[in-house]
Enzyme design. Structure first.
Site, PDB file in Angstrom:
ATOM      1  CB  CYS A  25      -0.987  -0.001   1.158  1.00  0.00           C
ATOM      2  SG  CYS A  25      -0.220  -0.195   2.775  1.00  0.00           S
ATOM      3  CB  ALA A  26       3.159   2.885   2.389  1.00  0.00           C
TER       4      ALA A  26
END
Length: 88
Positions: A25-26
């Site tokens: 995600c990040a």
């Protein structure tokens, strides 16, 4: 199955085949907000922090310059060192 989004998409761009450049995600957020692959920024690993090049503008900056109001109060983990007004 998404009538509200479909209605909005008639006046916008609709991406029907989109792929993430990285499966976490990040680092994906860092790629989306900068337009640069996470591996090029040094943000590809979840336990690291890349550095934004001095001349790199993030997508919200372009929107603000065009007169849009941008806010990001929740998702602030981009695995990048934040500069004032660049990531949110």
């Amino acid at each position: 199955m998404t009538p509200n989004l479909d209605r909005q998409a008639t006046q916008a761009v609709r991406y029907t085949a989109v792929f993430a450049p990285i499966g976490v995600c990040a680092p994906s957020r860092s790629t989306l907000i900068t337009g640069v692959f996470a591996s090029s920024l040094g943000s590809q690993h979840m336990r690291c922090e890349g550095t934004l090049p001095a001349d790199l503008k993030c997508f919200p900056q372009y929107l603000r310059q065009a007169g849009y109001y941008c806010s990001n109060n929740v998702k602030t983990d981009y695995k990048l060192q934040a500069r004032q007004g660049y990531l949110g």
